[in-house]
Design an enzyme around this catalytic site. Sequence first.
Site, short mmCIF file in Angstrom:
data_model
loop_
_atom_site.label_atom_id
_atom_site.label_comp_id
_atom_site.label_asym_id
_atom_site.label_seq_id
_atom_site.Cartn_x
_atom_site.Cartn_y
_atom_site.Cartn_z
N CYS A 2 0.84 -1.20 0.00
CA CYS A 2 0.00 0.00 0.00
C CYS A 2 0.88 1.25 0.00
O CYS A 2 1.95 1.26 0.58
CB CYS A 2 -0.95 0.08 1.19
SG CYS A 2 -2.00 -1.34 1.39
N ARG A 27 3.14 0.03 -5.21
CA ARG A 27 3.00 -0.58 -3.89
C ARG A 27 1.68 -1.33 -3.74
O ARG A 27 1.42 -1.97 -2.71
CB ARG A 27 3.11 0.47 -2.80
CG ARG A 27 4.43 1.22 -2.82
CD ARG A 27 4.46 2.26 -1.73
NE ARG A 27 4.50 1.65 -0.43
CZ ARG A 27 5.61 1.28 0.19
NH1 ARG A 27 6.77 1.47 -0.37
NH2 ARG A 27 5.55 0.72 1.38
N TRP A 77 -3.06 -2.55 -1.55
CA TRP A 77 -2.79 -3.95 -1.83
C TRP A 77 -3.49 -4.70 -0.71
O TRP A 77 -3.06 -4.65 0.44
CB TRP A 77 -1.29 -4.21 -1.83
CG TRP A 77 -0.94 -5.60 -2.27
CD1 TRP A 77 -0.77 -6.05 -3.54
CD2 TRP A 77 -0.70 -6.75 -1.42
NE1 TRP A 77 -0.46 -7.38 -3.55
CE2 TRP A 77 -0.41 -7.85 -2.27
CE3 TRP A 77 -0.71 -6.95 -0.04
CZ2 TRP A 77 -0.13 -9.11 -1.78
CZ3 TRP A 77 -0.44 -8.22 0.45
CH2 TRP A 77 -0.15 -9.28 -0.42
N ASN A 101 -0.74 1.62 5.91
CA ASN A 101 0.06 0.62 5.20
C ASN A 101 0.62 -0.34 6.25
O ASN A 101 1.14 0.13 7.25
CB ASN A 101 1.16 1.38 4.44
CG ASN A 101 2.35 0.51 4.05
OD1 ASN A 101 3.47 0.98 4.05
ND2 ASN A 101 2.12 -0.72 3.72
N GLY A 102 0.47 -1.65 6.03
CA GLY A 102 0.98 -2.61 7.01
C GLY A 102 -0.16 -3.44 7.57
O GLY A 102 -1.23 -3.51 6.98
N GLU A 480 14.43 -18.69 -11.55
CA GLU A 480 14.06 -17.31 -11.86
C GLU A 480 13.21 -17.23 -13.13
O GLU A 480 12.22 -16.49 -13.18
CB GLU A 480 15.35 -16.47 -12.00
CG GLU A 480 15.21 -15.08 -12.60
CD GLU A 480 14.33 -14.12 -11.80
OE1 GLU A 480 13.82 -14.52 -10.72
OE2 GLU A 480 14.13 -12.99 -12.26
N LYS A 484 9.53 -15.65 -13.11
CA LYS A 484 9.19 -14.54 -14.01
C LYS A 484 7.96 -14.91 -14.83
O LYS A 484 7.04 -14.12 -14.97
CB LYS A 484 10.37 -14.34 -14.93
CG LYS A 484 11.11 -13.15 -15.22
CD LYS A 484 11.50 -12.01 -14.46
CE LYS A 484 10.99 -11.73 -13.10
NZ LYS A 484 11.97 -11.29 -12.18
N GLU A 487 4.70 -15.11 -12.64
CA GLU A 487 4.16 -13.84 -12.13
C GLU A 487 3.61 -12.94 -13.24
O GLU A 487 2.69 -12.17 -13.01
CB GLU A 487 5.15 -13.10 -11.21
CG GLU A 487 6.41 -12.58 -11.81
CD GLU A 487 7.28 -11.83 -10.78
OE1 GLU A 487 8.44 -11.58 -11.11
OE2 GLU A 487 6.81 -11.49 -9.69
N HIS A 503 14.46 -37.61 -10.02
CA HIS A 503 14.06 -37.89 -8.64
C HIS A 503 12.60 -37.54 -8.37
O HIS A 503 12.19 -37.49 -7.21
CB HIS A 503 14.98 -37.14 -7.67
CG HIS A 503 16.41 -37.59 -7.74
ND1 HIS A 503 16.81 -38.83 -7.30
CD2 HIS A 503 17.51 -37.00 -8.25
CE1 HIS A 503 18.10 -38.98 -7.52
NE2 HIS A 503 18.55 -37.88 -8.09
N LYS A 606 5.22 -4.16 -6.04
CA LYS A 606 6.67 -4.05 -6.22
C LYS A 606 7.41 -4.16 -4.89
O LYS A 606 8.52 -4.67 -4.82
CB LYS A 606 6.96 -2.71 -6.88
CG LYS A 606 8.42 -2.48 -7.25
CD LYS A 606 8.79 -3.32 -8.44
CE LYS A 606 10.26 -3.21 -8.79
NZ LYS A 606 10.70 -4.33 -9.61
C1 AGP Z 1 10.47 -10.45 -8.72
O1 AGP Z 1 10.13 -10.37 -10.05
C2 AGP Z 1 9.41 -10.28 -7.74
N1 AGP Z 1 8.58 -9.19 -8.03
C3 AGP Z 1 9.74 -10.55 -6.29
O2 AGP Z 1 10.05 -11.90 -6.19
C4 AGP Z 1 10.86 -9.74 -5.62
O3 AGP Z 1 12.10 -10.10 -6.13
C5 AGP Z 1 10.81 -10.00 -4.10
O4 AGP Z 1 9.58 -9.58 -3.60
C6 AGP Z 1 11.94 -9.34 -3.36
O5 AGP Z 1 11.91 -7.96 -3.50
P1 AGP Z 1 13.12 -7.06 -3.03
O6 AGP Z 1 14.31 -7.44 -3.85
O7 AGP Z 1 12.66 -5.66 -3.29
O8 AGP Z 1 13.36 -7.32 -1.58
#
Ligand code: AGP
Length: 611
Positions: A2, A27, A77, A101-102, A480, A484, A487, A503, A606
Amino acid sequence: MCGIIGIIGKKNACKIALNVLKNLEYRGYDSAGLAYAQNKKLHTLKAIGKLKELYSKYEIIENEVKNVTLAIGHTRWATHGKVVIENTHPILSENIAVVHNGIIENHDNIRSQLKNKNVVFETSTDTEVIPHLLSVSIKNKNNFFNACISVINKIEGAYAFAAIESSKNEIFVARKTSPLVLGLGDGFNIVGSDAQSISHLVSEVIYLNDGDYAVLTESEIQIFASDNNKVEREKINIKSNINFLNKDGFRHFMEKEIHEQPNVLINTIGSLIKEEKDLNIFPEKMNIKNNYGITLCAAGTSHYAAMIGKYWIERFSSIPVNVELSSEYRYRSPAASMYSSMIVISQSGESIDTLMAMREAKRLNLTTTVITNVENSSIDREADYSIYTHVGPEVGVASTKSFTSQLIILLSLAMKLAFNNNKISIKKYLDFIKSLKLIPSFLSKILSLNENFMNLAQAIKNSHNILYLGRGILYPIALEGALKLKELSYIHSEGFAAGEMKHGPIALIEDGLPIIMFLASDGMEEKSISNLQEAIARGGKVFVISDEKNFGKISFIENKVLIPSFQGNWNDIFSPIFMSIPAQLIAYHVARERGTDVDQPRNLAKSVTVE
Ligand code: AGP
């Protein structure tokens, strides 16, 4: 997560608040709202969905609210309560409005207590306890300021909030763990969740310390520490970076951020190199000692960077490295006596899991270092030592350029440790520094293969499941790549170490299942190719992104993209940095083809500031 904003003392406060919310939309973007005071009456404007919905509603009332000088705003959020108008902030109780926020962890208890006093709740949010507590306290003859302090003493959890009362020309703000920045304007004052969001309005900001609270009027800001003593906090000059919301002709921020890597990584590399002879990395400041290990700790993509960092540091310096997920570290009672140093990695510098893990490491007497892109972020301010990635604001929710910059710093650290420990010669060390400088232009070559990744994306875009494989140092790149893709495109995808397939995961293979492998030329390629054969034998549709040196060995594979080999001896070592580009482009193009929201994927934000 947020984003919150409060402004006092400037006409068009609602419009200004909206524009700041635009900068804070990273956010959270489930819903957004404003509360403003006009003729000592409180009004709200709320909308579900992206901020543009709130802008549309604002246009209708724009003329009526031009003279408003006090407003608070929020972009949400959702944590507690569905994405509906009632749960959209600001949350009201009589003539009080709050943006938050929180998470208020003891909201259930407070809610029951307030219900016993006949307080009626209208939302499912944890936030609603704050305005109600304020109203009750004011009814009990407390003034607004004292009521706010009594609330801080009652609520638990991680939070930042701003509150206004319709008849008072002031904004009360408080922070515990979640970030809050005050901006000092000319005849007005402002508060926001980060400095960047208000940098077009003010040139001086104050970062509140954890536990601080403050009162803003149009002419004054008073700050109090958690012991209730009035304090002065440092004023910091900030540079406005209003262009950070510019896509530079690209369709999406993510696309821009992928393609600008050759340019921005020059800054990362430039900050690391000292007169061509040494690296600006100081293991002694990080308290790295040969007979102790290092803990690398991070979340999401940054955690995968940490995994690659382990491969590099252990391979070159022989210093043991322990990689931890931030969200697990804090609560698992780690045994830390073997470690002297924790390095946390966080693009945003705000991930609460990582912040909490770092605090836990401090409690265990580890020296803490952060690798971050955001100076003055919460983690940066609490870490003992900081290394900045210098890649400029990353707007797309998916990490791209921040990941490759983190890798460059981790590899540089590994080489510095190796050199300090006499594990590599001065010749090799200098050759590394020279080669580091060639990475940006080499990444341009990989980016010029964009069309190949577009075609690959076409071939897999309708799949329901996709596997990513990698071996050794490319195993985290498989993780990764899968993260990617899931998400951005919402396709279920998983990454596996190629050798682990037999395995268990091999059971997933059925006719036509896409399997994407990242293949280095590291002496292990034969084993990985055998894993591919096993997948093909079971009907898997294999796509290989390979170092061109493997050309002869993978001639039997129809779908492949060959990545040029880097000159000199560093090809295999640099391969995770190089292979990041295909991983990013594949996910980007699949998402674009499927028409998902590339920059603001559903349910994500983000900066993840809730546990
Ligand atoms: C990555 O594409 C993501 N949006 C997410 O995994 C991100 O890397 C993670 O939340 C960590 O964020 P930070 O590096 O800002 O701590």
